[in-house]
Design a protein around this motif. Structure first.
Motif, short mmCIF file in Angstrom:
data_model
loop_
_atom_site.label_atom_id
_atom_site.label_comp_id
_atom_site.label_asym_id
_atom_site.label_seq_id
_atom_site.Cartn_x
_atom_site.Cartn_y
_atom_site.Cartn_z
N UNK A 170 -32.95 -105.37 6.20
CA UNK A 170 -32.39 -105.00 4.89
C UNK A 170 -30.99 -104.41 5.03
N UNK A 171 -30.73 -103.79 6.18
CA UNK A 171 -29.42 -103.19 6.43
C UNK A 171 -28.45 -104.16 7.09
N UNK A 210 -33.66 -95.02 6.18
CA UNK A 210 -32.51 -95.87 5.87
C UNK A 210 -31.20 -95.11 6.08
N UNK A 211 -31.17 -93.85 5.67
CA UNK A 211 -29.97 -93.04 5.86
C UNK A 211 -29.68 -92.85 7.34
N UNK A 212 -30.70 -92.50 8.11
CA UNK A 212 -30.50 -92.29 9.55
C UNK A 212 -30.04 -93.57 10.24
N UNK A 213 -30.68 -94.68 9.92
CA UNK A 213 -30.26 -95.95 10.52
C UNK A 213 -28.83 -96.30 10.11
N UNK A 269 -26.62 -98.53 3.49
CA UNK A 269 -27.85 -97.74 3.31
C UNK A 269 -27.83 -97.01 1.97
N UNK A 270 -26.71 -96.39 1.65
CA UNK A 270 -26.61 -95.65 0.39
C UNK A 270 -26.78 -96.58 -0.81
N UNK A 271 -26.23 -97.79 -0.71
CA UNK A 271 -26.35 -98.74 -1.81
C UNK A 271 -27.81 -99.16 -2.00
N UNK A 331 -30.52 -97.45 -1.16
CA UNK A 331 -31.28 -96.31 -1.65
C UNK A 331 -31.05 -96.12 -3.14
N UNK A 332 -29.80 -96.23 -3.58
CA UNK A 332 -29.49 -96.08 -5.01
C UNK A 332 -30.23 -97.14 -5.83
N UNK A 333 -30.23 -98.38 -5.34
CA UNK A 333 -30.91 -99.46 -6.05
C UNK A 333 -32.41 -99.22 -6.09
N UNK A 334 -32.97 -98.77 -4.96
CA UNK A 334 -34.41 -98.52 -4.90
C UNK A 334 -34.81 -97.39 -5.84
N UNK A 335 -34.02 -96.34 -5.89
CA UNK A 335 -34.34 -95.22 -6.79
C UNK A 335 -34.34 -95.69 -8.25
#
Length: 336
Positions: free
Chosen positions: A68-69, A174-177, A187-189, A191-195
């Motif tokens: 995913x990353x 995801x943030x750590x990776x 990763x930030x993108x 996470x934002x989409x998932x939230x």
């Protein structure tokens, strides 16, 4: 999630090409000057010197985090479980799986060492086990960095797993990776989409009624194996507008009893679809529920309020947010 099956391992080590399916694949960006990065993993600092280039993963959900990353080119192989073909066939990253060498169905020292990794991503009961000797300490002994799946982090002083909300565990990994592999923006993108995806599903729950009681049925050996509070299904169910009937168990994947499950009278059941062997088929599990004297009388079984999701959607993985949507849609269709 569960103990690995004893299956002959096939060790494969190779370096992937940089193109697939006619598309040009760019090399993942590196940290500036290959500097060390320190993240917190299972409550402890983990320092990685430079960007890992030879990564081995265990389990499909873990592998999908890398995919995913956009980090398929960093993978020299993955191990999984018998039946992983079902996960791969339903994976949003199916094309990437075709580019990554499968290392067989057993996560063993021999398989890992043959792949010559510099980074190994697994978790307790997702590959790491004292009984096989394949532990984070052993990974360090071969000169590689061990990264532990956050959903499977052990609670201090115990072997119970889970130290934070399951979706927070996904976002943490995801943030750590992202930090370790120099893809923090990606990763930030994600996470934002998932939230946003999870929030939209949660907003659709009907107001003014109790959440549906939901039982997660993994398998029976012979007692039911299910999800406690700290495994991904518990929060998936909660965000979808239901409540896990075993949310009071302070553990992740764990064994309970048929008596306890029946007493809580689930109104819906989510089945884990492994796709491995006739005893693990969805229909076999439905038949088992109907034949189980205590479960046969529950609301979920009587009314056939049963849904199945692939294994990789129910362990910590980037499929979790979509699983929330799927379970929410199912519950709404049943009036919950």
């Amino acid at each position: 999630m569960r103990s690995s099956r004893l299956i002959t391992a096939i060790a494969v080590a190779c370096v992937l090409g940089t193109t697939a399916c006619g598309a040009e694949v760019q090399e993942a960006p590196k940290n500036a000057s290959g500097e060390s990065v320190t993240v917190t993993n299972c409550g402890a600092p983990l320092t990685v010197d430079g960007v890992p280039e030879r990564v081995v993963t265990n389990d499909t959900g873990i592998t999908e985090m890398m995919l995913a990353l956009g980090l398929a080119d960093r993978l020299v192989g993955y191990t999984s479980y018998p039946g992983k073909e079902r996960d791969i066939a339903t994976s949003p990253w199916r094309a990437d799986f075709e580019r990554v060498p499968p290392l067989g169905d057993a996560f063993t020292r021999e398989v890992v060492q043959a792949a010559a990794p510099d980074f190994v991503f697994a978790g307790w009961n997702y590959g790491f086990k004292e009984s096989t000797g394949l532990t984070p300490d052993w990974v360090r002994s071969i000169g590689a960095v061990p990264y532990q799946l956050t959903e499977a982090c052990r609670q201090p002083g115990t072997k119970r797993r889970g130290v934070m909300e399951p979706l927070d565990a996904l976002y943490t990994d995801l943030t750590n990776l992202g930090e370790i592999f120099g893809v923090r923006d990606e990763a930030d993108e994600l996470i934002s989409r998932y939230r946003d995806q999870v929030a939209a599903a949660a907003d659709g729950a009907p107001a003014g009624q109790e959440p549906a009681r939901v039982f997660l049925f993994d398998s029976a050996t012979p007692e039911p194996f299910t999800s406690g509070r700290t495994a991904a299904p518990s929060q998936i169910i909660r965000e979808a507008g239901g409540t896990n009937i075993f949310d009071d168990l302070n553990d992740s994947w764990t064994t309970t009893s048929w008596e306890a499950a029946a007493q809580r009278d689930p109104q819906a059941i989510v089945i884990v679809d492994y796709g491995a062997g006739p005893e693990n088929s969805v229909q076999a599990k439905i038949d088992h529920l109907r034949a189980q004297p205590l479960m046969a009388g529950t609301t979920a079984v009587r009314e056939n309020n049963i849904i199945a999701l692939p294994y990789a959607a129910l362990v910590e993985s980037p499929r979790n947010p979509q699983a929330v949507v799927t379970v929410a849609d199912f519950l709404r269709s049943k009036g919950y």
